[in-house]
Design an enzyme around this catalytic site. Structure first.
Site, mmCIF file in Angstrom:
data_model
loop_
_atom_site.group_PDB
_atom_site.id
_atom_site.type_symbol
_atom_site.label_atom_id
_atom_site.label_comp_id
_atom_site.label_asym_id
_atom_site.label_seq_id
_atom_site.Cartn_x
_atom_site.Cartn_y
_atom_site.Cartn_z
ATOM 1 N N CYS A 113 33.833 44.906 53.462
ATOM 2 C CA CYS A 113 34.076 46.726 52.910
ATOM 3 C C CYS A 113 34.192 46.903 53.835
ATOM 4 O O CYS A 113 34.413 48.468 53.813
ATOM 5 C CB CYS A 113 33.391 46.635 51.130
ATOM 6 S SG CYS A 113 34.727 45.266 51.112
ATOM 7 N N HIS A 249 32.131 53.520 49.514
ATOM 8 C CA HIS A 249 33.560 52.767 49.682
ATOM 9 C C HIS A 249 33.053 52.835 48.037
ATOM 10 O O HIS A 249 32.151 52.989 47.651
ATOM 11 C CB HIS A 249 32.514 51.457 50.239
ATOM 12 C CG HIS A 249 33.079 49.922 49.865
ATOM 13 N ND1 HIS A 249 34.103 50.212 49.349
ATOM 14 C CD2 HIS A 249 32.617 49.044 49.266
ATOM 15 C CE1 HIS A 249 34.663 49.134 48.996
ATOM 16 N NE2 HIS A 249 33.705 47.823 48.755
ATOM 17 N N ASN A 279 38.176 47.905 44.080
ATOM 18 C CA ASN A 279 38.046 47.648 44.937
ATOM 19 C C ASN A 279 38.766 47.425 46.200
ATOM 20 O O ASN A 279 39.173 46.371 46.207
ATOM 21 C CB ASN A 279 36.621 47.024 44.860
ATOM 22 C CG ASN A 279 35.619 46.301 46.625
ATOM 23 O OD1 ASN A 279 36.331 46.767 47.889
ATOM 24 N ND2 ASN A 279 34.993 45.522 46.331
#
Ligand code: ACO
Length: 322
Positions: A113, A249, A279
């Site tokens: 990520c 994020h 996500n």
């Protein structure tokens, strides 16, 4: 002294939208559990015909148009991704070919990520050193390909998409600082067991999907992100109140709220996309940035704090004068 600045942004989301309600028909979950525990309401899923490079290409085209640059201008291309189309050619080369860019370095890097923040930091350093004059930086993922759609603990979290920025040189910063970190000792908290070289552990091949100890990742994420926020402010001798927008994020609304609290920042100054995107790993930060640029919230001159945390474990932040 040369700095880099973001000259344009772009994003691409696949057409197919998968709602929490639909997930109720796939695994033992509820719309309410997903929304209240994560903040996610829906996510986009790539078509069978789409690979990560297809998503990346579309985001890149938008960012290049916004920056007013053409393929001939790009002299550095990096893609943060955990879900490459192939082992090689890397996603950077696949995108380079689609866009008709020739000769410049093109590569992808894996930092889960945090991949976009890592990629942004690389490109910034190439521009600041004079080694590049127009960098295309992309975060792109097709996480839907590596989650177990029978595992309610992970499949409800992820989505597909791509975001991109074009970086150009400037006399004033632009990117004020990037801060990267990792701790491989936490690798077992969040990983994907399928690779090409390591002898697989028993059972790995039967479960070639994202494996996550969500609760433990959550705790490390909150603590680490608080640390990196403090580190970024201290490195730039800034008070918390100087930041106009937090662009985090998008993993979990509760992690984001904890970071905003550390910054003493109201949630109205935080760009949230996870309700619509889920996500999307390396794609989440550049997509959130593009959303806020295009809807007019982020304006030229605003001070932005970008941050991410993911498998590895890896983390990173970037302080950006837009
Ligand atoms: N629906 C209903 N119940 C569920 C679901 C679901 N989809 N998923 C898990 N549960 C259950 C569990 O089985 C557990 O039940 P039990 O109490 O009977 O055992 C209960 O809900 C609580 O489970 P927890 O895992 O403790 O739930 P938590 O509140 O921690 O939320 C979550 C889970 C959302 C995954 C959270 O821990 C999280 O967001 N973690 C961080 C994720 C992250 O940041 N990852 C990094 C980036 S990803 C990357 O790098 C690729």
């Amino acid at each position: 002294m040369t700095y880099s600045r973001i000259a344009g942004t772009g994003r691409y989301l696949p057409e197919r939208v998968l709602t929490n309600r639909e997930l109720e028909t796939m695994v033992d979950t509820t719309e309410e559990w997903i929304r209240t525990r994560t903040g996610i309401e829906r996510r986009h899923v790539a078509a069978d015909t789409q690979g990560t490079s297809d998503l990346a290409e579309q985001a890149a085209r938008q960012a290049m148009e916004a920056a007013g640059v053409t393929a001939a201008d790009i002299d550095f291309l990096v893609v943060g991704t955990t879900t490459p189309d192939l082992v090689f050619p890397n996603v950077g080369c696949l995108v380079q070919r689609r866009l008709g860019i020739h000769g410049c370095p093109a590569f992808s890097l894996e930092a889960a990520c945090s991949g976009f923040i890592y990629a942004l930091s690389m490109a910034d350093r190439f521009i600041a050193s004079g080694s590049a004059r127009c960098a295309l930086v992309i975060g792109a993922e097709t996480l839907s390909r590596i989650v177990d759609w029978n595992d309610r603990a992970t499949c409800v979290l992820f989505g597909d998409g791509a975001g991109a920025v074009v970086l150009k040189p400037a006399d004033e910063p632009g990117i004020l600082s990037c801060h990267l970190g990792a701790d491989g000792h936490y690798g077992d908290l969040l990983y994907h067991p399928y690779g090409t070289s390591r002898p697989q552990r028993p059972g790995d091949l039967e479960r070639p999907y994202v494996q996550m100890k969500g609760n433990e990742v959550f705790k490390v994420a909150v603590k680490t992100l608080e640390g990196i926020v403090d580190e970024t402010l201290a490195a730039n001798h800034l008070e918390r109140s100087a930041i106009n927008w937090l662009i985090p994020h998008q993993a979990n609304i509760r992690i984001i709220q904890a970071t905003a609290k550390r910054l003493d920042m109201p949630m109205e100054r935080v760009v949230l996309t996870l309700q619509d995107h889920g996500n999307t790993s390396a794609a989440s930060v550049p997509m959130a940035l593009d959303v806020a640029v295009r809807d007019g919230r982020v304006k030229r001159g605003d001070l932005l704090l970008l941050e991410a945390f993911g498998g590895g474990l890896t983390w990173g932040s970037a302080l950006v004068r837009f």
